[in-house]
Scaffold this motif. Structure first.
Motif, PDB file in Angstrom:
ATOM      1  N   ASP A 224      25.630 -16.468 -61.049  1.00  0.00           N
ATOM      2  CA  ASP A 224      24.702 -15.363 -61.284  1.00  0.00           C
ATOM      3  C   ASP A 224      23.357 -15.874 -61.789  1.00  0.00           C
ATOM      4  OD1 ASP A 224      24.070 -12.534 -61.469  1.00  0.00           O
ATOM      5  OD2 ASP A 224      24.138 -12.806 -63.636  1.00  0.00           O
ATOM      6  N   ILE A 225      23.394 -16.849 -62.687  1.00  0.00           N
ATOM      7  CA  ILE A 225      22.146 -17.436 -63.203  1.00  0.00           C
ATOM      8  C   ILE A 225      21.330 -18.024 -62.067  1.00  0.00           C
ATOM      9  CG2 ILE A 225      21.195 -19.291 -64.637  1.00  0.00           C
ATOM     10  CD1 ILE A 225      23.568 -18.910 -66.525  1.00  0.00           C
ATOM     11  N   TYR A 226      22.006 -18.748 -61.189  1.00  0.00           N
ATOM     12  CA  TYR A 226      21.300 -19.387 -60.071  1.00  0.00           C
ATOM     13  C   TYR A 226      20.758 -18.340 -59.099  1.00  0.00           C
ATOM     14  CZ  TYR A 226      20.352 -22.479 -56.141  1.00  0.00           C
ATOM     15  OH  TYR A 226      19.741 -23.153 -55.117  1.00  0.00           O
ATOM     16  N   ALA A 227      21.556 -17.309 -58.826  1.00  0.00           N
ATOM     17  CA  ALA A 227      21.110 -16.254 -57.906  1.00  0.00           C
ATOM     18  C   ALA A 227      19.859 -15.559 -58.427  1.00  0.00           C
ATOM     19  CB  ALA A 227      22.233 -15.246 -57.691  1.00  0.00           C
ATOM     20  N   ARG A 228      19.781 -15.347 -59.746  1.00  0.00           N
ATOM     21  CA  ARG A 228      18.624 -14.683 -60.340  1.00  0.00           C
ATOM     22  C   ARG A 228      17.364 -15.546 -60.293  1.00  0.00           C
ATOM     23  NH1 ARG A 228      22.066 -13.657 -64.910  1.00  0.00           N
ATOM     24  NH2 ARG A 228      20.719 -15.011 -66.163  1.00  0.00           N
ATOM     25  N   ASN A 229      17.559 -16.863 -60.261  1.00  0.00           N
ATOM     26  CA  ASN A 229      16.409 -17.756 -60.423  1.00  0.00           C
ATOM     27  C   ASN A 229      16.203 -18.733 -59.274  1.00  0.00           C
ATOM     28  OD1 ASN A 229      15.467 -17.192 -63.339  1.00  0.00           O
ATOM     29  ND2 ASN A 229      17.693 -17.423 -63.529  1.00  0.00           N
ATOM     30  N   GLU A 230      16.921 -18.532 -58.180  1.00  0.00           N
ATOM     31  CA  GLU A 230      16.807 -19.448 -57.049  1.00  0.00           C
ATOM     32  C   GLU A 230      15.392 -19.471 -56.480  1.00  0.00           C
ATOM     33  OE1 GLU A 230      19.164 -20.385 -52.835  1.00  0.00           O
ATOM     34  OE2 GLU A 230      19.521 -18.516 -53.949  1.00  0.00           O
ATOM     35  N   HIS A 231      14.642 -18.378 -56.671  1.00  0.00           N
ATOM     36  CA  HIS A 231      13.285 -18.310 -56.124  1.00  0.00           C
ATOM     37  C   HIS A 231      12.311 -19.232 -56.860  1.00  0.00           C
ATOM     38  CE1 HIS A 231      13.241 -15.596 -59.571  1.00  0.00           C
ATOM     39  NE2 HIS A 231      11.929 -15.687 -59.586  1.00  0.00           N
ATOM     40  N   ARG A 232      12.716 -19.735 -58.013  1.00  0.00           N
ATOM     41  CA  ARG A 232      11.840 -20.631 -58.761  1.00  0.00           C
ATOM     42  C   ARG A 232      11.932 -22.039 -58.164  1.00  0.00           C
ATOM     43  NH1 ARG A 232      10.380 -17.418 -62.780  1.00  0.00           N
ATOM     44  NH2 ARG A 232      11.874 -15.828 -63.478  1.00  0.00           N
ATOM     45  N   ASP A 233      10.782 -22.649 -57.958  1.00  0.00           N
ATOM     46  CA  ASP A 233      10.732 -23.940 -57.260  1.00  0.00           C
ATOM     47  C   ASP A 233      11.615 -24.991 -57.920  1.00  0.00           C
ATOM     48  OD1 ASP A 233       8.948 -22.770 -55.568  1.00  0.00           O
ATOM     49  OD2 ASP A 233       7.156 -23.617 -56.516  1.00  0.00           O
ATOM     50  N   PHE A 234      11.618 -25.027 -59.236  1.00  0.00           N
ATOM     51  CA  PHE A 234      12.340 -26.089 -59.935  1.00  0.00           C
ATOM     52  C   PHE A 234      13.824 -25.794 -60.098  1.00  0.00           C
ATOM     53  CE2 PHE A 234      10.154 -23.304 -62.950  1.00  0.00           C
ATOM     54  CZ  PHE A 234      11.213 -22.814 -63.697  1.00  0.00           C
ATOM     55  N   LYS A 236      15.661 -24.050 -57.415  1.00  0.00           N
ATOM     56  CA  LYS A 236      16.232 -24.084 -56.065  1.00  0.00           C
ATOM     57  C   LYS A 236      16.847 -25.463 -55.785  1.00  0.00           C
ATOM     58  CE  LYS A 236      15.142 -23.121 -51.216  1.00  0.00           C
ATOM     59  NZ  LYS A 236      16.289 -22.190 -51.070  1.00  0.00           N
ATOM     60  N   ASP A 237      18.088 -25.453 -55.319  1.00  0.00           N
ATOM     61  CA  ASP A 237      18.854 -26.661 -54.992  1.00  0.00           C
ATOM     62  C   ASP A 237      19.200 -27.504 -56.219  1.00  0.00           C
ATOM     63  OD1 ASP A 237      18.744 -26.005 -52.266  1.00  0.00           O
ATOM     64  OD2 ASP A 237      16.842 -27.075 -52.007  1.00  0.00           O
ATOM     65  N   HIS A 238      19.103 -26.914 -57.414  1.00  0.00           N
ATOM     66  CA  HIS A 238      19.462 -27.637 -58.636  1.00  0.00           C
ATOM     67  C   HIS A 238      20.503 -26.858 -59.453  1.00  0.00           C
ATOM     68  CE1 HIS A 238      15.708 -29.810 -57.740  1.00  0.00           C
ATOM     69  NE2 HIS A 238      16.252 -30.795 -58.430  1.00  0.00           N
ATOM     70  N   LYS A 239      21.358 -26.151 -58.776  1.00  0.00           N
ATOM     71  CA  LYS A 239      22.373 -25.362 -59.467  1.00  0.00           C
ATOM     72  C   LYS A 239      23.291 -26.248 -60.314  1.00  0.00           C
ATOM     73  CE  LYS A 239      26.349 -22.375 -58.425  1.00  0.00           C
ATOM     74  NZ  LYS A 239      27.106 -21.746 -57.318  1.00  0.00           N
ATOM     75  N   GLY A 240      23.761 -27.334 -59.740  1.00  0.00           N
ATOM     76  CA  GLY A 240      24.661 -28.227 -60.459  1.00  0.00           C
ATOM     77  C   GLY A 240      24.009 -28.878 -61.657  1.00  0.00           C
ATOM     78  N   GLU A 241      22.746 -29.277 -61.487  1.00  0.00           N
ATOM     79  CA  GLU A 241      22.031 -29.915 -62.592  1.00  0.00           C
ATOM     80  C   GLU A 241      21.827 -28.942 -63.750  1.00  0.00           C
ATOM     81  OE1 GLU A 241      21.250 -32.308 -58.980  1.00  0.00           O
ATOM     82  OE2 GLU A 241      21.319 -30.184 -59.435  1.00  0.00           O
ATOM     83  N   LEU A 242      21.522 -27.677 -63.421  1.00  0.00           N
ATOM     84  CA  LEU A 242      21.344 -26.670 -64.463  1.00  0.00           C
ATOM     85  C   LEU A 242      22.672 -26.407 -65.180  1.00  0.00           C
ATOM     86  CD1 LEU A 242      19.483 -24.701 -65.893  1.00  0.00           C
ATOM     87  CD2 LEU A 242      19.985 -23.008 -64.115  1.00  0.00           C
ATOM     88  N   GLU A 243      23.746 -26.331 -64.415  1.00  0.00           N
ATOM     89  CA  GLU A 243      25.069 -26.162 -65.022  1.00  0.00           C
ATOM     90  C   GLU A 243      25.372 -27.322 -65.960  1.00  0.00           C
ATOM     91  OE1 GLU A 243      28.522 -25.538 -62.351  1.00  0.00           O
ATOM     92  OE2 GLU A 243      29.471 -27.111 -63.550  1.00  0.00           O
ATOM     93  N   MET A 244      25.009 -28.533 -65.555  1.00  0.00           N
ATOM     94  CA  MET A 244      25.271 -29.713 -66.374  1.00  0.00           C
ATOM     95  C   MET A 244      24.487 -29.666 -67.683  1.00  0.00           C
ATOM     96  SD  MET A 244      25.137 -33.736 -65.285  1.00  0.00           S
ATOM     97  CE  MET A 244      26.635 -33.597 -64.304  1.00  0.00           C
ATOM     98  N   LEU A 245      23.255 -29.192 -67.635  1.00  0.00           N
ATOM     99  CA  LEU A 245      22.452 -29.065 -68.855  1.00  0.00           C
ATOM    100  C   LEU A 245      23.082 -28.067 -69.819  1.00  0.00           C
ATOM    101  CD1 LEU A 245      18.699 -29.025 -67.735  1.00  0.00           C
ATOM    102  CD2 LEU A 245      19.898 -30.820 -68.969  1.00  0.00           C
TER     103      LEU A 245
END
Length: 553
Positions: A224-234, A236-245
């Motif tokens: 859900d977090i990624y879906a809400r913010n996928e439009h942000r350049d930084f 997009k394609d960093h779902k796993g990295e954000l989860e890791m943080l």
């Protein structure tokens, strides 16, 4: 002090006047005229007005300097609005950032417009005003600039360099602190799922976690977090990295589960959730006798032994050869003819079957008149004899137990190992180290001072080419329940297994991308080997498919 329209409204309510009651049209009009007259003649006195202005000015003077620093473009508007309405717009903007989901990621003009719209509709409850909207939007941008600080590198010391670079690059380009955002998500889960209880008898706060975060496909509702913010350049394609943080903040800052982090990182890499180029703590498993590894593990070649350098049967490819001593007879390092015979036999065996990936031998024993210098003289002759097999690695195995019956290993203690490393480096030798962590009845001397062992071996990790392991479960539990101040205990309703002191230390020692051999030479049952492999997985280790380490490592 009320404005005239506010005063009239107040009086209307007091007298319950309904201006839409046309039967009382004349009466209502007379009342309203009287209210206006009363307002200017009785309610609004110059003295009261001046007092109110002075009081307002004093309030403004208190926050004026701070406002001018934080809001260089809109401070005048904030002050004027306060004079007219007694409302601090800057505080409303700050509150809006607290209320709006994902506001820590705001960086676009449309984000700031959303803040302005929220303040007007949800906080001020007034009609949309173009000037007010514009000023609030600028205010939202200014607020974002002053609130975000550069993420601290020291707070990311356990993160992969690629993740740290990503966080730094995003802040540099967008002024967005991803580490702070991740911490806020983790804190939300802490407030939601962790119950804190205080025990007066022990003066201890118990933090009891009720959130099952291990081995989840969607931890922290990352989808859900990624879906809400996928439009942000930084993002997009960093779902796993954000989860890791987020997981990093959760484990390190809130529930203190230091065990799970290495394993989680490796799971994320193996499942392609993150695009980290290097795996860490990598083993090539060596086949010991006929003991099978778990089915998902592809082993390298066999582990075979020789006493005199003669190999009787074809060992196959990628094998590891150990030069063994019979009844503690290490004469190959103390007798020139014995060494020459060993070298000749090894040369013939390698020509016949192919050279091994690794040749290793136990440290020789101490003896009267035999020094470390004598060993290196013999070893240089040994290395010269294997010069034609340059791809074969050579390693010495440290003595792992205290000597008995007058026998002491020449290279056994941490000091011995460090001297071995320094001399090998000075003489530019091919010699590497196979660390013997095998444990039997708690006799391995390397575990006596674990901190010293971890620190020393970590400093020479490039020197280590193989690890010998067997039983390690008896080595004490790593995860201390108490925090540094001794007043906080972290628990979970889920039965998570912990990692031993030794295993956490080993993970620290080989915390790089170098591939090393795993040699479980003392394990005699498949069940025990499976248990060891499972423990290594939980400590964040991974396994390369069987084959040669190769010179690229």
């Amino acid at each position: 002090m009320l404005k005239v329209e506010e005063y009239i409204t107040k009086r209307k309510k007091e007298n319950k006047i309904d201006e839409f009651d046309f039967k009382k049209h004349s009466e209502n009009m007379a009342s309203i005229i009287k209210y206006v007259t009363d307002y200017f003649n009785n309610y609004l006195s110059l003295e009261d007005y001046d007092y109110e202005r002075v009081k307002t000015q004093q309030t403004v003077d208190k926050f004026k300097d701070d406002i001018q620093k934080k809001y260089p473009e809109t401070h005048d508007y904030i002050i004027l609005y306060y004079f007219d309405n007694k409302i601090r717009l800057d505080k409303y903007v700050a509150k809006a950032y607290e209320d709006i989901k994902d506001s820590e990621l705001f960086y676009k003009e449309e984000d700031y417009n959303n803040v302005a719209e929220y303040v007007i509709e949800k906080k001020l409850n007034v009609q949309m005003n173009e000037m007010l909207f514009h000023k609030l939007s600028v205010m939202a941008r200014e607020y974002k600039q002053i609130e975000n600080e550069c993420p601290s590198i020291s707070e990311m010391k356990e993160l992969d360099n690629a993740l740290v670079d990503w966080v730094k690059a995003v802040f540099r380009k967008y002024h967005v602190d991803l580490l702070n955002y991740s911490g806020e998500i983790a804190y939300h889960y802490y407030k939601t799922y962790v119950v804190t209880e205080y025990d007066r008898d022990t003066d201890t706060f118990y933090h009891i976690n009720n959130y099952d975060y291990r081995y989840q496909e969607n931890p922290f509702d990352i989808d859900d977090i990624y879906a809400r913010n996928e439009h942000r350049d930084f993002i997009k394609d960093h779902k796993g990295e954000l989860e890791m943080l987020i997981m990093y903040c959760w484990l390190n800052d809130y529930i203190k589960d230091l065990d799970y982090w290495p394993e989680y990182v490796q799971l994320s890499i193996d499942s392609n959730r993150v695009r980290l180029s290097k795996r860490k703590r990598v083993f090539i498993p060596v086949q010991i006798s006929y003991i099978n590894y778990p089915s998902e593990i592809v082993t390298a070649g066999k582990y075979i032994e020789t006493i005199n350098g003669v190999i009787e049967k074809d060992p196959g490819k990628n094998y590891v050869l150990r030069i063994s001593y019979v009844k503690s007879n290490d004469e190959v390092w103390k007798d020139k003819k014995a060494l020459e015979s060993l070298i000749g036999n090894l040369q013939n065996s390698f020509k016949r079957y192919g050279a091994p990936d690794l040749v290793e031998f136990q440290s020789p024993y101490k003896a009267a008149g035999y020094s470390k210098e004598n060993f290196f003289e013999s070893y240089q002759a040994f290395e010269k004899g294997l010069l034609g097999f340059i791809k074969t690695k050579i390693a010495i195995i440290n003595g792992n137990i205290k000597g008995s019956k007058g026998k002491e290993f020449l290279f056994s203690s941490i000091d011995d190992i460090l001297k071995l490393y320094n001399t090998s480096k000075q003489l530019s030798l091919r010699l590497k180290l196979s660390v013997d962590f095998n444990d039997s009845n708690r006799k391995n001397i390397l575990k006596e001072k674990m901190n010293e062992t971890i620190n020393a071996l970590s400093s020479i990790r490039s020197f280590i080419v193989a690890i010998h392991l067997n039983k390690i479960d008896s080595w004490s539990n790593y995860r201390g329940i108490f925090d540094e101040d001794g007043k906080h205990a972290y628990m979970s309703v889920y039965d998570y297994q912990t990692v031993s002191t030794f295993m956490q230390g080993l993970a620290t020692i080989v915390q790089d991308s170098k591939v090393r051999y795993l040699i479980p030479e003392k394990i005699d049952k498949e069940e025990k080997l499976e248990e060891l492999i499972d423990t290594l997985y939980r400590a964040g280790f991974c396994f390369e498919k069987g084959g040669s380490i190769g010179e690229k490592q």
